[in-house]
Design an enzyme around this catalytic site. Sequence first.
Site, short mmCIF file in Angstrom:
data_model
loop_
_atom_site.label_atom_id
_atom_site.label_comp_id
_atom_site.label_asym_id
_atom_site.label_seq_id
_atom_site.Cartn_x
_atom_site.Cartn_y
_atom_site.Cartn_z
N ALA A 31 0.86 -1.18 0.00
CA ALA A 31 0.00 0.00 0.00
C ALA A 31 0.90 1.24 0.00
CB ALA A 31 -0.96 -0.01 1.19
N HIS A 36 6.84 6.15 1.38
CA HIS A 36 7.71 5.02 1.02
C HIS A 36 8.64 5.42 -0.13
CE1 HIS A 36 4.13 2.64 2.61
NE2 HIS A 36 5.12 2.18 3.34
N SER A 186 0.57 8.01 5.45
CA SER A 186 0.41 6.66 5.98
C SER A 186 -0.49 5.87 5.05
CB SER A 186 -0.24 6.76 7.37
OG SER A 186 -0.77 5.51 7.74
#
Length: 281
Positions: A31, A36, A186
């Site tokens: 996800a 990231h 997030s």
Amino acid sequence: MKIYHTTQGLRKKLDQLPATSSIGFVPTMGALHQGHVSLVKTALKENSQVVVSIFVNPTQFDNATDLQKYPRTIEEDASLLEKTSSHIIVFAPTPAEIYGNNIVSKAYNFDGLENEMEGKHREGHFDGVGTVLNHLFRIVTPAKAYFGEKDFQQLQIVRSLVKIEKLPVQIVGCPILREKSGLAMSSRNARLTNVQRREAAFIFKTLTTIKENFNHKSIPALTRMAEEAFRKNPHLRLEYFEIAHANTLKTAKRKQKNAPYRAFVAAFSGEVRLIDNMALT
Ligand code: PAF
């Protein structure tokens, strides 16, 4: 983009790299979002090869529904990574590949770090994180591994893990990436409605206010101030607000000169649990 699903396949690929290669590793549960991507970009700058793992680790969930509901978006994840660089190796193992037929975690003692904040609210969580990372580090053999400061407690625990397991990997902590509103990025933000997403920026605003007041108020007064602000906010339900020493993660009672402090928050927006933190010193 080629995705390796087995340890054997991944190792074969990694063993073919020149002996001088340095592997940078970004472990994830998929996800993927821009937070990231920023870890991956830092890893690409500092290493000749980057491995990203995508593995929803069953042993770090204390709730079966949460594990089941965790978003699995491997195709979108692969295309986001592909856009970032064509030199990334993706490792997406099955639970059996990591754990065999014994999906259990090892019991760790991270010097008490595991008993603070998240540890009080998510039983066994850090044993699960430690166990999976111990497996992954041994498979991937990275020189450096990258973790976001959003999960600051996890970052400190991973630093402790590599000492306990004597793993030759350097742990690199990377700053929190935020949306324009200040909301920390997030995977869970995708589960928020537009209104919830807007209102969740309150967490960042409260942390900022606490930081601004840090030098002229006591720690108990600051804690009360944050708790009171959350009490008045109908959109968020506070689980905890803590000011803690950044290394021991122990709740601070009074300020000590030159000690590093951080404020930590966990709060629910509807069913979605959000965490954030900020350096105060
Ligand atoms: O932060 C995460 O996404 C996970 O806890 C990690 C480090 C990938 C271990 O499963």
